[in-house]
Motif scaffolding. Structure first.
Motif, short mmCIF file in Angstrom:
data_model
loop_
_atom_site.label_atom_id
_atom_site.label_comp_id
_atom_site.label_asym_id
_atom_site.label_seq_id
_atom_site.Cartn_x
_atom_site.Cartn_y
_atom_site.Cartn_z
N VAL A 5 -5.05 4.38 -3.04
CA VAL A 5 -3.61 4.68 -3.17
C VAL A 5 -3.18 4.65 -4.63
CG1 VAL A 5 -2.89 3.90 -0.88
CG2 VAL A 5 -3.03 2.24 -2.74
N LEU A 28 1.19 4.23 -2.89
CA LEU A 28 0.90 5.64 -2.61
C LEU A 28 2.11 6.52 -2.92
CD1 LEU A 28 -1.00 7.81 -1.44
CD2 LEU A 28 0.00 7.34 0.79
N LEU A 60 -3.34 5.77 6.31
CA LEU A 60 -3.25 4.75 5.26
C LEU A 60 -3.64 3.39 5.82
CD1 LEU A 60 -2.21 3.96 2.37
CD2 LEU A 60 0.02 3.62 3.43
N ASN A 119 0.85 -1.22 0.00
CA ASN A 119 0.00 0.00 0.00
C ASN A 119 0.87 1.25 0.00
OD1 ASN A 119 -2.78 -0.97 2.21
ND2 ASN A 119 -2.21 -1.65 0.19
N LEU A 153 -6.36 5.90 1.36
CA LEU A 153 -5.90 6.99 2.21
C LEU A 153 -7.14 7.72 2.73
CD1 LEU A 153 -3.22 8.36 3.08
CD2 LEU A 153 -3.56 9.96 1.20
#
Ligand code: SF4
Ligand code: SF4
Length: 396
Positions: A342, A183, A312, A179, A317
């Motif tokens: 993300v 991002l 997150l 993740n 997010l």
């Protein structure tokens, strides 16, 4: 004091500092003459005095500021104060961060904060302000990453909603790091990543997560939160000695049974930390359908001090840990407006993080206004607290 700041203030007889935080106090102690006072939106700070300078509310400032005054903002979340700065009657305001360059503290007027913490705060202001004015860049001041739903304490008013998890789990390091990578690919710079839980050290993968995240070039600082119930591992010392890492230790007194061990370990290895009692607890751990109108939600969001605690989890997010955990718990109806993926395009992430009026989760939250009454922190609950679970198939 930077030469650029000296040049900036020359010719101004009335200078106001917007923001009564570390950077603002440092500035007041270094600018010397011609300061009239501070301005701050936090009502609890209004009326306080530092170095002989008083803190005014925005409304008070509107009545006393002269047209030829200069206002210097020191607020990190600059996007939140621009409309306030522009509502003042003077002609000119500037952002302090644009005038700083890795500033070293020689004259620290703040007794309660050491030089390294003041330098850390000034660097944060510099990064936030410079990045904000680089319009084609995507800068995020901070990202909270949820490491686990588990906590070694059971605070009934936990603002991160740990008191509701019936079968709390650790989140896998693979999921967290994937993740995070997704991002960060979209972002130019993150000033601070904060590792939160629950208690992050309940997750045995925490050291691996710290190592990977602190090695990412786009991150300036990694703040590891802990309630000091779990001693740190000596064999992981190399990981923790990365200069980006700072610890934030919440000392809950007798509940934080290993505070001394944790502090001794960090001190012996010169790892920076901030040790503090639980601060500013308000009744914000409630999940309830308040049936608010849109204007009510906008007001709650505007007044909320947690709306920039970007969080997150689960490939998304969120604007705050409340929304992130309420969604994990299915304690609010599933609604795409609560988060941004993300993997979304940069402009979508930028809009979500800096240009929205509220999120649907605000309807279910008590809010976190600066003037909310304080409550006793860390009262423990024996059992998880019941709440209404929403059907996850309801997608708006
Ligand atoms: S507030 Fe209490 S329950 Fe919540 S994360 Fe901190 S120590 Fe754990
Ligand atoms: S849900 Fe809204 S009001 Fe509640 S903490 Fe998040 S942004 Fe603030």
């Amino acid at each position: 004091m930077e030469k650029k700041i000296k040049k900036l203030i020359s010719g101004y007889e009335n200078i106001y500092i917007y923001g009564f935080g570390t950077a603002g106090k440092w500035l007041s102690g270094n600018l010397g003459k011609n300061i009239v006072g501070f301005i701050d939106s936090d009502i609890k700070k209004v009326g306080k005095i530092f170095s002989g300078f008083k803190v005014y509310s925005l409304e008070q400032a509107k009545k006393i500021i002269k047209k030829d005054s200069l206002v210097i903002t020191t607020v990190l979340d600059i996007q939140d104060v621009i409309s306030k700065l522009e509502s003042l009657p003077n002609d000119k305001w500037v952002a302090l961060g644009n005038y700083l360059k890795n500033t070293k503290v020689k004259n620290n007027p703040i007794d309660s904060e050491d030089d390294s913490y003041v330098e850390y705060s000034l660097k944060a202001v510099e990064s936030c302000h410079k990045s904000y004015f680089s319009k084609n860049k995507l800068f995020l001041k901070s990202i909270d990453i949820i490491i686990t739903e588990r906590c070694s304490l059971k605070c009934k008013d936990c603002s991160n909603l740990m008191q509701y998890y019936k079968k709390p789990i650790n989140i896998s390091s693979q999921e967290i790091l994937d993740n995070f990578d997704d991002l960060i690919r979209n972002v130019d710079h993150v000033y601070e990543v904060r590792l939160i839980g629950g208690e992050p050290f309940m997750n045995k993968d925490i050291y691996k997560i710290i190592e990977k995240i602190s090695s990412q070039e786009k991150i300036t600082k990694v703040v590891v939160y802990t309630n000091a119930t779990i001693p740190l591992k000596k064999e992981e010392i190399k990981t923790l000695m990365n200069p980006k890492i700072v610890f934030s230790i919440t000392d809950y007194g007798n509940l934080s049974r290993n505070t001394k061990k944790v502090i001794d370990f960090l001190s012996a290895n010169n790892i920076p930390f901030r040790d503090h009692p639980p601060e500013n607890w308000t009744d914000c751990g409630v999940i309830f359908d308040f049936k608010r109108t849109l204007p009510e939600m906008e007001k709650l969001f505007t007044d909320c001090c947690g709306k920039n605690l970007l969080t997150l989890t689960d490939g998304k997010l969120y604007r705050c840990p409340f929304a992130a955990n309420a969604d994990r718990l299915k304690g609010i109806p599933l609604d795409k407006g609560n988060s941004v993926s993300v993997n979304a395009k940069r402009n979508k992430i930028k809009k979500y993080t800096s240009d929205i009026k509220f999120i649907p989760a605000c309807n279910y939250c008590m809010g976190r206004s600066y003037d909310a009454p304080k409550i006793e922190p860390a009262i423990q609950t024996k059992k998880p607290i019941d709440y209404k679970v929403y059907d996850s198939n309801v997608i708006k």
